[in-house]
Design a protein around this motif. Structure first.
Motif, PDB file in Angstrom:
ATOM      1  N   MET A   1      -3.464  11.638   9.749  1.00 55.20           N
ATOM      2  CA  MET A   1      -4.912  11.570   9.508  1.00 55.20           C
ATOM      3  C   MET A   1      -5.621  11.505  10.848  1.00 55.20           C
ATOM      4  O   MET A   1      -5.296  10.668  11.696  1.00 55.20           O
ATOM      5  N   ASN A   2      -6.614  12.398  11.094  1.00 56.97           N
ATOM      6  CA  ASN A   2      -7.317  12.378  12.366  1.00 56.97           C
ATOM      7  C   ASN A   2      -8.416  11.328  12.355  1.00 56.97           C
ATOM      8  O   ASN A   2      -8.714  10.721  11.336  1.00 56.97           O
ATOM      9  N   ALA A   3      -9.058  11.142  13.532  1.00 55.09           N
ATOM     10  CA  ALA A   3     -10.059  10.086  13.673  1.00 55.09           C
ATOM     11  C   ALA A   3     -11.245  10.331  12.747  1.00 55.09           C
ATOM     12  O   ALA A   3     -11.825   9.396  12.200  1.00 55.09           O
ATOM     13  N   GLU A   4     -11.623  11.624  12.568  1.00 52.42           N
ATOM     14  CA  GLU A   4     -12.789  11.923  11.733  1.00 52.42           C
ATOM     15  C   GLU A   4     -12.551  11.550  10.275  1.00 52.42           C
ATOM     16  O   GLU A   4     -13.430  11.040   9.597  1.00 52.42           O
ATOM     17  N   SER A   5     -11.318  11.821   9.775  1.00 54.52           N
ATOM     18  CA  SER A   5     -11.028  11.493   8.378  1.00 54.52           C
ATOM     19  C   SER A   5     -10.781  10.012   8.201  1.00 54.52           C
ATOM     20  O   SER A   5     -10.972   9.462   7.119  1.00 54.52           O
ATOM     21  N   ALA A   6     -10.324   9.331   9.271  1.00 59.61           N
ATOM     22  CA  ALA A   6     -10.064   7.902   9.168  1.00 59.61           C
ATOM     23  C   ALA A   6     -11.353   7.104   9.164  1.00 59.61           C
ATOM     24  O   ALA A   6     -11.452   6.056   8.530  1.00 59.61           O
ATOM     25  N   GLU A   7     -12.393   7.616   9.861  1.00 60.61           N
ATOM     26  CA  GLU A   7     -13.642   6.872   9.981  1.00 60.61           C
ATOM     27  C   GLU A   7     -14.315   6.586   8.638  1.00 60.61           C
ATOM     28  O   GLU A   7     -14.698   5.451   8.357  1.00 60.61           O
ATOM     29  N   PRO A   8     -14.430   7.567   7.716  1.00 60.90           N
ATOM     30  CA  PRO A   8     -15.012   7.267   6.408  1.00 60.90           C
ATOM     31  C   PRO A   8     -14.225   6.210   5.653  1.00 60.90           C
ATOM     32  O   PRO A   8     -14.789   5.383   4.947  1.00 60.90           O
ATOM     33  N   ALA A   9     -12.869   6.250   5.796  1.00 58.68           N
ATOM     34  CA  ALA A   9     -12.041   5.266   5.104  1.00 58.68           C
ATOM     35  C   ALA A   9     -12.357   3.865   5.607  1.00 58.68           C
ATOM     36  O   ALA A   9     -12.433   2.908   4.843  1.00 58.68           O
ATOM     37  N   ARG A  10     -12.577   3.748   6.936  1.00 60.00           N
ATOM     38  CA  ARG A  10     -12.923   2.451   7.480  1.00 60.00           C
ATOM     39  C   ARG A  10     -14.285   1.988   6.975  1.00 60.00           C
ATOM     40  O   ARG A  10     -14.495   0.820   6.702  1.00 60.00           O
ATOM     41  N   ARG A  11     -15.221   2.904   6.848  1.00 59.56           N
ATOM     42  CA  ARG A  11     -16.552   2.539   6.375  1.00 59.56           C
ATOM     43  C   ARG A  11     -16.507   2.101   4.908  1.00 59.56           C
ATOM     44  O   ARG A  11     -17.318   1.288   4.489  1.00 59.56           O
ATOM     45  N   ARG A  12     -15.564   2.636   4.139  1.00 56.56           N
ATOM     46  CA  ARG A  12     -15.488   2.270   2.721  1.00 56.56           C
ATOM     47  C   ARG A  12     -14.969   0.848   2.524  1.00 56.56           C
ATOM     48  O   ARG A  12     -15.110   0.274   1.456  1.00 56.56           O
ATOM     49  N   LEU A  13     -14.329   0.290   3.558  1.00 56.60           N
ATOM     50  CA  LEU A  13     -13.812  -1.073   3.465  1.00 56.60           C
ATOM     51  C   LEU A  13     -14.970  -2.044   3.661  1.00 56.60           C
ATOM     52  O   LEU A  13     -15.558  -2.123   4.741  1.00 56.60           O
ATOM     53  N   SER A  14     -15.353  -2.739   2.624  1.00 58.66           N
ATOM     54  CA  SER A  14     -16.492  -3.651   2.700  1.00 58.66           C
ATOM     55  C   SER A  14     -16.158  -4.847   3.586  1.00 58.66           C
ATOM     56  O   SER A  14     -15.000  -5.106   3.910  1.00 58.66           O
ATOM     57  N   ARG A  15     -17.182  -5.591   3.935  1.00 55.74           N
ATOM     58  CA  ARG A  15     -16.989  -6.776   4.760  1.00 55.74           C
ATOM     59  C   ARG A  15     -16.071  -7.790   4.060  1.00 55.74           C
ATOM     60  O   ARG A  15     -15.183  -8.367   4.678  1.00 55.74           O
ATOM     61  N   ALA A  16     -16.299  -7.964   2.768  1.00 58.08           N
ATOM     62  CA  ALA A  16     -15.469  -8.904   2.007  1.00 58.08           C
ATOM     63  C   ALA A  16     -14.018  -8.437   1.945  1.00 58.08           C
ATOM     64  O   ALA A  16     -13.086  -9.236   2.064  1.00 58.08           O
ATOM     65  N   GLU A  17     -13.817  -7.131   1.761  1.00 62.30           N
ATOM     66  CA  GLU A  17     -12.454  -6.585   1.714  1.00 62.30           C
ATOM     67  C   GLU A  17     -11.766  -6.722   3.063  1.00 62.30           C
ATOM     68  O   GLU A  17     -10.572  -7.032   3.135  1.00 62.30           O
ATOM     69  N   ALA A  18     -12.530  -6.485   4.140  1.00 62.83           N
ATOM     70  CA  ALA A  18     -11.956  -6.612   5.486  1.00 62.83           C
ATOM     71  C   ALA A  18     -11.549  -8.055   5.758  1.00 62.83           C
ATOM     72  O   ALA A  18     -10.476  -8.320   6.326  1.00 62.83           O
ATOM     73  N   GLN A  19     -12.384  -8.994   5.336  1.00 60.26           N
ATOM     74  CA  GLN A  19     -12.053 -10.405   5.537  1.00 60.26           C
ATOM     75  C   GLN A  19     -10.827 -10.801   4.714  1.00 60.26           C
ATOM     76  O   GLN A  19      -9.958 -11.531   5.190  1.00 60.26           O
ATOM     77  N   ALA A  20     -10.767 -10.313   3.474  1.00 56.51           N
ATOM     78  CA  ALA A  20      -9.611 -10.614   2.620  1.00 56.51           C
ATOM     79  C   ALA A  20      -8.328 -10.061   3.233  1.00 56.51           C
ATOM     80  O   ALA A  20      -7.282 -10.714   3.203  1.00 56.51           O
ATOM     81  N   ARG A  21      -8.413  -8.867   3.805  1.00 58.35           N
ATOM     82  CA  ARG A  21      -7.244  -8.259   4.446  1.00 58.35           C
ATOM     83  C   ARG A  21      -6.824  -9.075   5.663  1.00 58.35           C
ATOM     84  O   ARG A  21      -5.628  -9.320   5.883  1.00 58.35           O
ATOM     85  N   THR A  22      -7.794  -9.503   6.455  1.00 59.62           N
ATOM     86  CA  THR A  22      -7.489 -10.322   7.635  1.00 59.62           C
ATOM     87  C   THR A  22      -6.816 -11.622   7.227  1.00 59.62           C
ATOM     88  O   THR A  22      -5.800 -12.025   7.815  1.00 59.62           O
ATOM     89  N   ARG A  23      -7.357 -12.281   6.212  1.00 59.54           N
ATOM     90  CA  ARG A  23      -6.769 -13.538   5.734  1.00 59.54           C
ATOM     91  C   ARG A  23      -5.346 -13.326   5.233  1.00 59.54           C
ATOM     92  O   ARG A  23      -4.456 -14.128   5.508  1.00 59.54           O
ATOM     93  N   SER A  24      -5.131 -12.231   4.511  1.00 59.42           N
ATOM     94  CA  SER A  24      -3.794 -11.937   3.994  1.00 59.42           C
ATOM     95  C   SER A  24      -2.795 -11.725   5.118  1.00 59.42           C
ATOM     96  O   SER A  24      -1.665 -12.243   5.080  1.00 59.42           O
ATOM     97  N   LEU A  25      -3.198 -10.969   6.136  1.00 61.06           N
ATOM     98  CA  LEU A  25      -2.308 -10.714   7.274  1.00 61.06           C
ATOM     99  C   LEU A  25      -2.019 -12.003   8.050  1.00 61.06           C
ATOM    100  O   LEU A  25      -0.892 -12.227   8.506  1.00 61.06           O
ATOM    101  N   LEU A  26      -3.026 -12.848   8.188  1.00 59.55           N
ATOM    102  CA  LEU A  26      -2.821 -14.119   8.884  1.00 59.55           C
ATOM    103  C   LEU A  26      -1.887 -15.030   8.087  1.00 59.55           C
ATOM    104  O   LEU A  26      -1.026 -15.706   8.674  1.00 59.55           O
ATOM    105  N   LEU A  27      -2.037 -15.053   6.771  1.00 59.06           N
ATOM    106  CA  LEU A  27      -1.152 -15.869   5.938  1.00 59.06           C
ATOM    107  C   LEU A  27       0.291 -15.378   6.013  1.00 59.06           C
ATOM    108  O   LEU A  27       1.225 -16.178   6.104  1.00 59.06           O
ATOM    109  N   ASP A  28       0.473 -14.057   5.973  1.00 58.91           N
ATOM    110  CA  ASP A  28       1.826 -13.492   6.092  1.00 58.91           C
ATOM    111  C   ASP A  28       2.446 -13.860   7.436  1.00 58.91           C
ATOM    112  O   ASP A  28       3.625 -14.232   7.513  1.00 58.91           O
TER     113      ASP A  28
END
Length: 219
Positions: A1-28
């Motif tokens: 996946m190139n940077a252009e196609s990855a950028e929309p995917a990053r934008r689709r990740l909401s703030r709450a989803e990003a925080q949940a992902r961070t918490r999950s990675l920290l817990l693991d």
């Protein structure tokens, strides 16, 4: 996946989803570091590095090492209660099939979840020496305890238990029974066969029903 196609995917990740992902990675990461170093030996720096985040991410999401461990502990309790609830949903409470599944759950926890056992013991000693941590620990475990109370309440209803029996009190006894048998199984596996937890629950609920019948007879 190139940077252009990855950028929309990053934008689709909401703030709450990003925080949940961070918490999950920290817990693991915390689970892995605690397993290697123990609670006392683990550092916030190593946990953050293992997860691929800055130290600030740990403090902003959890407040510190104690809160991280307590979150892991609550998650373990919640997972076990969910497994028990699923077993009772598949098989009505009081049946042999439900009892057998609950017995297997205890054996799995005792025999397979061995990395977390010494951590729990270590943290319990730490909390006993720091009473404010005990208060936080109790608060963190209230949610899984309420979930257990709901499971117990359904079991009491299914078995026509006396109406005055407190699901909260029975949940406390069941949790203590489970934890005690897990520890005993780890010390002396032969003394806690797979069916013992199921038998103990039958004895508990039989006693509850018998006490209700006795009160009715004397009323």
């Amino acid at each position: 996946m190139n940077a252009e196609s990855a950028e929309p995917a990053r934008r689709r990740l909401s703030r709450a989803e990003a925080q949940a992902r961070t918490r999950s990675l920290l817990l693991d990461a915390a689970a892995r570091v605690f397993a290697r170093k123990g609670f006392t030996g683990a550092s916030v720096e190593e946990i953050a590095e293992t997860a691929g985040f800055s130290i600030g991410a740990v403090y902003s999401n959890f407040g510190g090492k104690e809160a991280l461990f307590l979150e892991l502990l609550a998650d373990r309790h919640t997972d076990r209660i969910a497994e028990a609830a699923q077993a009772l949903e598949r098989h009505p409470s009081g049946t042999g099939e439900a009892a057998a599944e609950l017995g297997r759950l205890l054996i799995d926890v005792a025999d397979k979840d061995t990395d977390f056992a010494p951590l729990q013991a270590e943290f319990w000693l730490y909390a006993v020496r720091n009473p404010e941590v005990l208060d936080t620990m109790a608060a963190n475990l209230r949610a899984p305890r309420r979930a257990l109370e709901q499971v117990i309440s359904r079991s009491l209803t299914q078995q026509d238990a006396p109406t005055g029996v407190s699901a909260e009190a029975v949940a406390t006894v069941v949790a203590a029974l489970f934890g005690g048998l897990v520890r005993q199984r780890r010390i002396d596996p032969a003394s806690v066969p797979e069916e013992l937890f199921a038998d103990a629950l039958k004895w508990l609920f039989t006693g509850i029903n018998a006490s209700g019948a006795a009160r009715s007879d004397t009323a």
